[in-house]
Design a protein around this motif. Sequence first.
Motif, PDB file in Angstrom:
ATOM      1  N   VAL A  60       0.659  -1.453   0.084  1.00  0.00           N
ATOM      2  CA  VAL A  60      -0.082  -0.233  -0.044  1.00  0.00           C
ATOM      3  C   VAL A  60       1.121   1.753  -0.116  1.00  0.00           C
ATOM      4  N   PRO A  61       0.767   2.003  -1.446  1.00  0.00           N
ATOM      5  CA  PRO A  61       1.677   3.546  -1.426  1.00  0.00           C
ATOM      6  C   PRO A  61       1.247   4.124   0.095  1.00  0.00           C
ATOM      7  N   VAL A  62       2.323   4.599   0.299  1.00  0.00           N
ATOM      8  CA  VAL A  62       2.678   5.361   1.709  1.00  0.00           C
ATOM      9  C   VAL A  62       2.062   6.424   1.631  1.00  0.00           C
ATOM     10  N   GLU A  63       1.022   7.425   3.233  1.00  0.00           N
ATOM     11  CA  GLU A  63       0.365   8.367   2.491  1.00  0.00           C
ATOM     12  C   GLU A  63       1.091   9.105   4.587  1.00  0.00           C
ATOM     13  N   GLY A 103       9.102  13.323  -5.453  1.00  0.00           N
ATOM     14  CA  GLY A 103      10.589  12.863  -6.125  1.00  0.00           C
ATOM     15  C   GLY A 103       9.544  12.330  -7.870  1.00  0.00           C
ATOM     16  N   ASP A 104      10.737  12.192  -8.935  1.00  0.00           N
ATOM     17  CA  ASP A 104      10.626  11.689  -9.852  1.00  0.00           C
ATOM     18  C   ASP A 104       9.804  10.011 -10.361  1.00  0.00           C
ATOM     19  N   GLY A 105       9.223   9.463  -8.658  1.00  0.00           N
ATOM     20  CA  GLY A 105       8.343   8.451  -9.469  1.00  0.00           C
ATOM     21  C   GLY A 105       9.606   7.471  -9.376  1.00  0.00           C
ATOM     22  N   ARG A 106      10.961   7.150  -9.296  1.00  0.00           N
ATOM     23  CA  ARG A 106      11.959   5.880  -9.759  1.00  0.00           C
ATOM     24  C   ARG A 106      11.752   4.885  -8.429  1.00  0.00           C
ATOM     25  N   SER A 107      11.458   6.160  -7.502  1.00  0.00           N
ATOM     26  CA  SER A 107      11.215   4.873  -5.442  1.00  0.00           C
ATOM     27  C   SER A 107       9.379   5.439  -4.946  1.00  0.00           C
ATOM     28  N   VAL A 108       9.134   4.501  -5.115  1.00  0.00           N
ATOM     29  CA  VAL A 108       7.676   4.239  -4.076  1.00  0.00           C
ATOM     30  C   VAL A 108       7.887   3.801  -2.507  1.00  0.00           C
ATOM     31  N   PRO A 109       7.648   4.524  -1.807  1.00  0.00           N
ATOM     32  CA  PRO A 109       7.971   4.082  -0.693  1.00  0.00           C
ATOM     33  C   PRO A 109       6.260   3.222  -0.417  1.00  0.00           C
ATOM     34  N   CYS A 110       6.214   1.903   0.674  1.00  0.00           N
ATOM     35  CA  CYS A 110       5.196   1.456   0.640  1.00  0.00           C
ATOM     36  C   CYS A 110       4.978   0.228   2.361  1.00  0.00           C
ATOM     37  N   LEU A 111       4.098   0.532   2.426  1.00  0.00           N
ATOM     38  CA  LEU A 111       3.423  -0.337   4.181  1.00  0.00           C
ATOM     39  C   LEU A 111       3.396  -1.883   3.589  1.00  0.00           C
ATOM     40  N   GLY A 112       3.693  -2.701   3.830  1.00  0.00           N
ATOM     41  CA  GLY A 112       3.868  -4.078   3.487  1.00  0.00           C
ATOM     42  C   GLY A 112       2.570  -4.421   4.874  1.00  0.00           C
ATOM     43  N   VAL A 113       1.077  -4.848   3.726  1.00  0.00           N
ATOM     44  CA  VAL A 113       0.020  -5.296   4.806  1.00  0.00           C
ATOM     45  C   VAL A 113      -0.199  -6.496   5.103  1.00  0.00           C
ATOM     46  N   LEU A 114      -0.265  -6.966   5.941  1.00  0.00           N
ATOM     47  CA  LEU A 114      -0.230  -8.565   6.630  1.00  0.00           C
ATOM     48  C   LEU A 114      -1.595  -8.888   7.157  1.00  0.00           C
TER      49      LEU A 114
END
Length: 227
Positions: A60-63, A103-114
């Motif tokens: 899930v992309p970070v907010e 940034g320019d979209g090369r790196s996307v921070p996400c939560l891992g939801v289990l």
Amino acid sequence: MPPADARTAPPAAFRTGGDSEDTLELRLPDEFVAMYADDLLDRIGDWGSSLTPAGSFQLVPVEVERDLPLIGRWINDPTVATFWDLAGTECVTEAHLRSQLDGDGRSVPCLGVLEGTPMSYWEIYRADLDPLALHYPARPHDTGVHLLLGGVADRGRGLGSILLRAVADLVLDHRPACARVVAEPDLRNTPSVSAFLTAGFRFSAELDLPAKRAALMVRDRGVRDAL
């Protein structure tokens, strides 16, 4: 699980980055970004869930407003802080997250939801557009992963390998142009290298990166069904 820039880390947090040549210190030309807007990582937020031996898992992309306190707490865990070099106030964590999100979209921070519970932090990035590409024979659309397991109870019991395999499969399923998922854990970090191997990555080479000597780990699309 230990990050890639860990020296002799216990299985606490993976991060396959952290070098002085940082993805986030560079920007792609505006015309390139405009041509490939929203496509550098093929809309991670739309990838959906994956069924793993540990349960249903989703990136899930970070907010920032929603997730900053949780990620900040994980980053400041004593074991994790040793290897991610991001310990400090929430301002430090926020700056790190926003440098990717803005940034320019090369790196996307996400939560891992289990199973509905956020329990890990991920960075999915374009390795072929990263300074890492200066250190190995990168191919177009190579995709890199960084992983941090948040809770102490989730470390050291094989969960990292399960999730690394699941995320690699998600990348290959939803990024048809990507033939390889890569990572670069510290060569001395035996638990990290072992977890990647268990997850179906192969050891490809030793890399002399600015901050470490790393093991280039590769998960190939062509052999995934045999693993």
